[in-house]
Design an enzyme around this catalytic site. Structure first.
Site, PDB file in Angstrom:
ATOM      1  N   HIS A   1      -5.109   8.923   1.798  1.00 14.78           N
ATOM      2  CA  HIS A   1      -3.922   8.260   2.364  1.00 14.78           C
ATOM      3  C   HIS A   1      -2.671   8.961   1.879  1.00 14.78           C
ATOM      4  CE1 HIS A   1      -4.889   6.413  -1.485  1.00 14.78           C
ATOM      5  NE2 HIS A   1      -3.590   6.217  -1.640  1.00 14.78           N
TER       6      HIS A   1
ATOM      7  N   HIS B   1       1.453   8.508   0.976  1.00 18.35           N
ATOM      8  CA  HIS B   1       2.502   7.543   0.624  1.00 18.35           C
ATOM      9  C   HIS B   1       3.841   7.982   1.229  1.00 18.35           C
ATOM     10  CE1 HIS B   1       0.361   5.639  -2.949  1.00 18.35           C
ATOM     11  NE2 HIS B   1      -0.370   6.729  -2.749  1.00 18.35           N
TER      12      HIS B   1
HETATM   13  P1  AMP Z   1      -3.409   5.981  -4.837  1.00 19.44           P
HETATM   14  O1  AMP Z   1      -3.159   5.927  -6.316  1.00 19.44           O
HETATM   15  O2  AMP Z   1      -2.744   7.157  -4.177  1.00 19.44           O
HETATM   16  O3  AMP Z   1      -4.873   5.859  -4.500  1.00 19.44           O
HETATM   17  O4  AMP Z   1      -2.649   4.750  -4.236  1.00 19.44           O
HETATM   18  C1  AMP Z   1      -3.260   3.550  -3.883  1.00 19.44           C
HETATM   19  C2  AMP Z   1      -2.149   2.638  -3.431  1.00 19.44           C
HETATM   20  O5  AMP Z   1      -2.727   1.579  -2.694  1.00 19.44           O
HETATM   21  C3  AMP Z   1      -1.336   2.017  -4.564  1.00 19.44           C
HETATM   22  O6  AMP Z   1       0.045   2.340  -4.383  1.00 19.44           O
HETATM   23  C4  AMP Z   1      -1.608   0.530  -4.425  1.00 19.44           C
HETATM   24  O7  AMP Z   1      -0.488  -0.257  -4.727  1.00 19.44           O
HETATM   25  C5  AMP Z   1      -1.999   0.416  -2.959  1.00 19.44           C
HETATM   26  N1  AMP Z   1      -2.875  -0.688  -2.623  1.00 19.44           N
HETATM   27  C6  AMP Z   1      -4.011  -1.070  -3.251  1.00 19.44           C
HETATM   28  N2  AMP Z   1      -4.601  -2.105  -2.600  1.00 19.44           N
HETATM   29  C7  AMP Z   1      -3.819  -2.363  -1.528  1.00 19.44           C
HETATM   30  C8  AMP Z   1      -3.882  -3.331  -0.459  1.00 19.44           C
HETATM   31  N3  AMP Z   1      -4.886  -4.222  -0.383  1.00 19.44           N
HETATM   32  N4  AMP Z   1      -2.905  -3.323   0.464  1.00 19.44           N
HETATM   33  C9  AMP Z   1      -1.888  -2.430   0.381  1.00 19.44           C
HETATM   34  N5  AMP Z   1      -1.777  -1.500  -0.577  1.00 19.44           N
HETATM   35  C10 AMP Z   1      -2.722  -1.463  -1.531  1.00 19.44           C
END
Ligand code: AMP
Ligand code: ZN
Length: 141
Positions: A100, A102
């Site tokens: 994903h 950001h």
């Molecule tokens: P990463 O460290 O790049 O894998 O980022 C994962 C991101 O997903 C973090 O910024 C979390 O806050 C976000 N996240 C985790 N669970 C959810 C969810 N259920 N809905 C929206 N964002 C989420």
């Protein structure tokens, strides 16, 4: 990969999310733990852990989706700029193992630091040698 992946569950509708945009390749929703107001995630509708594992049709949609959605996010939150970030792999900070991207809205003086690493200053010869090693690795793949 329903049941084992939070983002696949959001894509399928089994888990809730505040969705901003959706088409057959990607979904964009707000991060539940935002680094700044409007922090959003662009998620391909294909379960792959990393950018390299993603089929090109999905991968190329990630950036075009940023260009489509980010200006609207900035208008809505009064942002001036934004960072685009992929944590690709656990040592790089990836916590959800479904690739994903950001989008982090920014404002002048907001104090947010998205890349904490201390910078070094290698010599030109060192950079050239490293460049040769990387090009050789690309030829070998
Ligand atoms: P990463 O460290 O790049 O894998 O980022 C994962 C991101 O997903 C973090 O910024 C979390 O806050 C976000 N996240 C985790 N669970 C959810 C969810 N259920 N809905 C929206 N964002 C989420
Ligand atoms: Zn998934």
């Amino acid at each position: 990969m329903e049941g084992g992946c939070i983002f696949c569950d959001i894509i399928s509708g089994r888990l809730p999310a505040v969705k901003l945009y959706e088409d057959s390749y990607v979904v964009v929703f707000l991060d539940i733990c935002p680094a700044s107001p409007g922090h959003a995630l662009v998620v391909p509708k294909y379960h792959a852990e990393s950018l390299e594992d993603l089929p090109e049709a999905y991968r190329s949609r990630l950036l075009s989706t940023v260009a489509r959605v980010a200006p609207a996010i900035l208008r809505a939150v009064g942002g001036e700029a934004y960072n685009v970030l992929i944590n690709n792999g656990r040592p790089a900070g990836q916590e959800i193992m479904h690739v994903h991207l950001h989008i982090v809205p920014r404002r002048t003086g907001d104090g947010c630091k998205t890349l904490y690493c201390r910078r070094t200053k290698p010599g030109w010869e060192e950079l050239k040698a490293l460049g040769e090693r990387i090009r050789a690795a690309m030829r070998a793949s």
